[in-house]
Design an enzyme around this catalytic site. Structure first.
Site, short mmCIF file in Angstrom:
data_model
loop_
_atom_site.label_atom_id
_atom_site.label_comp_id
_atom_site.label_asym_id
_atom_site.label_seq_id
_atom_site.Cartn_x
_atom_site.Cartn_y
_atom_site.Cartn_z
N ASP A 271 12.81 -8.96 -4.97
CA ASP A 271 11.52 -9.09 -5.64
C ASP A 271 11.14 -7.80 -6.35
O ASP A 271 11.67 -6.72 -6.07
CB ASP A 271 10.43 -9.48 -4.65
N GLU B 90 9.87 -7.82 -0.24
CA GLU B 90 9.76 -6.46 0.30
C GLU B 90 8.55 -5.76 -0.27
O GLU B 90 7.87 -5.00 0.43
CB GLU B 90 11.04 -5.67 -0.03
N GLU B 91 8.25 -6.00 -1.54
CA GLU B 91 7.16 -5.29 -2.20
C GLU B 91 5.78 -5.66 -1.64
O GLU B 91 4.81 -4.94 -1.87
CB GLU B 91 7.19 -5.56 -3.71
#
Length: 400
Positions: free
Chosen positions: A78, A171-172
């Protein structure tokens, strides 16, 4: 055999921006489009067990010498919600030291006066955008480097460790490790390829929390507002003023923590503030959370109970204490860096990675450089030469 640059340019054409306000897994369905493409590409390379699970995680194995440790390489698919990742327009520029015009029509420039680290890359070829989107090197550079390293291993007859590949969504937005199958992954230890300039290795990260503040007001026609109107926006501004001015991202560096106001949305009746709270030191991290809560208590004492609602949720913790008992993992990476001409530098992560959570869950997982800089914004760039060097580093880690 594809080059790392070819792979990277293809991957950044996928819009994979995650969404912190979503309740689905992954947070945006478009992440699964890249995930499926990666799983298919891995199968075409000869990775027989390549697969995407129902949550958009991608796994695969490059079998190696069973007498050697099984090593994982992990990257996230992502891109940050901070800037658009759609319709990314890339070009490769040979950097001569002069400012780079990213977009003549909109007068957007990548200037060394704004980003002095550009001066470290004179003579290299930089991949940039047209200045209207982020590039996506965070972390499609890591994905491309891992894929290219895997393909090189598959073409080798020599002795190398078994490689476990893992690509994560979200993850972001702090959810990349939430549904990662550590047991099924099967690595003895791993590395995230999610760092910055070449040579950097990270095994210290922030302790992290998300803070949400909701301020309730009372609206009425401004002509008759005296003694009646309660403007939630002004109270929200007052709350923000109670936090230390010097503890903001733009005023801190190294091990210094911060309060970062990510977003503010409001009207007279209701205002929301979204913060992230960070510090490497656990005691200082706890103190920051106490200060955050105390500011909310002050507002409620001043304007009445229920004026302000405050919630704080821990996201991840500093992985240093998980890595220190197995520093051979760091030493192996440093040796690989030196073998490809990098100068290893230990730096604290002013952020976090999937590896922080995974380390706490029993999979030691330092973070490695990928070569990119200026992440999360329109001025992101990555040198092609540094991407090639990072591929070499990953191969060396598996072949020592």
């Amino acid at each position: 055999m594809k080059t790392v640059i070819e792979r990277f340019l293809r991957y950044v054409s996928f819009d994979t921006q995650s969404d912190e306000n979503s309740t689905t897994h992954p947070s945006t369905p478009k992440q699964k489009i890249l995930a499926a493409a990666l799983a298919e590409e891995m199968r075409e390379m000869g990775i027989a067990d390549a697969r995407m699970d129902e949550n958009g995680y991608v796994y695969g194995t490059v079998p190696g010498d069973p007498s050697l440790p099984t090593i994982g390489l992990i990257a996230h698919m992502d891109t940050s919600p901070d800037a658009s990742g759609a319709n990314v327009k890339t070009r490769i520029v040979e950097y001569t030291g002069a400012d780079i015009c990213l977009n003549e029509e909109k007068d957007i420039w990548l200037r060394s006066s704004d980003y002095p680290s550009l001066n470290n890359h004179v003579g290299k070829h930089l991949i940039v955008t047209d200045g209207t989107t982020l590039l996506g090197a965070d972390d499609k550079a890591g994905v491309a480097e891992i894929m290219t390293a895997a393909e090189r291993l598959l073409a080798m007859d020599g002795k190398y460790a078994t490689l476990k590949i893992g690509f994560t969504p979200d993850e972001e937005v702090g959810q990349g490790a939430d549904r990662f199958d550590i047991k099924g992954f099967g690595a003895d230890y791993a590395y995230t390829a999610d760092g910055g300039p070449v040579g950097e290795i990270e095994y210290e990260n922030f302790n992290a929390a998300d803070g949400k503040v909701v301020v309730h007001g009372r609206n009425i026609h401004p002509g008759s507002a005296k003694g009646k109107m309660v403007n939630s926006q002004l109270i929200a501004m007052e709350f923000a003023s109670l936090l230390p001015v010097g503890q903001r991202p733009e005023l801190t560096e190294g091990y210094e923590g911060f309060f970062h106001l990510l977003a503010i949305r409001g009207e007279v009746e209701r205002t929301e503030l979204h913060y992230i709270i960070r510090d490497h030191d656990l005691e200082k991290f706890s103190e920051k959370k106490r200060l955050f809560a105390a500011a909310g208590d002050f507002i409620n004492r001043k304007y009445g109970d229920g004026t302000l609602e405050l919630t704080v949720k821990d996201s991840y913790y500093n992985m240093k204490k998980c890595i220190e008992p197995c520093m051979f993992v760091v030493d192996r990476a440093k040796k690989a860096m030196e073998a490809v001409g990098m100068h290893p530098v230990e730096v604290p992560i002013r952020g976090g990675t999937d590896g922080a959570r995974l380390s706490y869950e029993g999979l030691p997982c330092p973070n490695l450089c990928t070569g990119g800089e200026n992440y999360h914004g329109r001025f992101e760039f990555i040198p092609t030469e540094d991407m090639e060097k990072c591929v070499g580093m990953l191969v060396e880690i598996l072949t020592q």
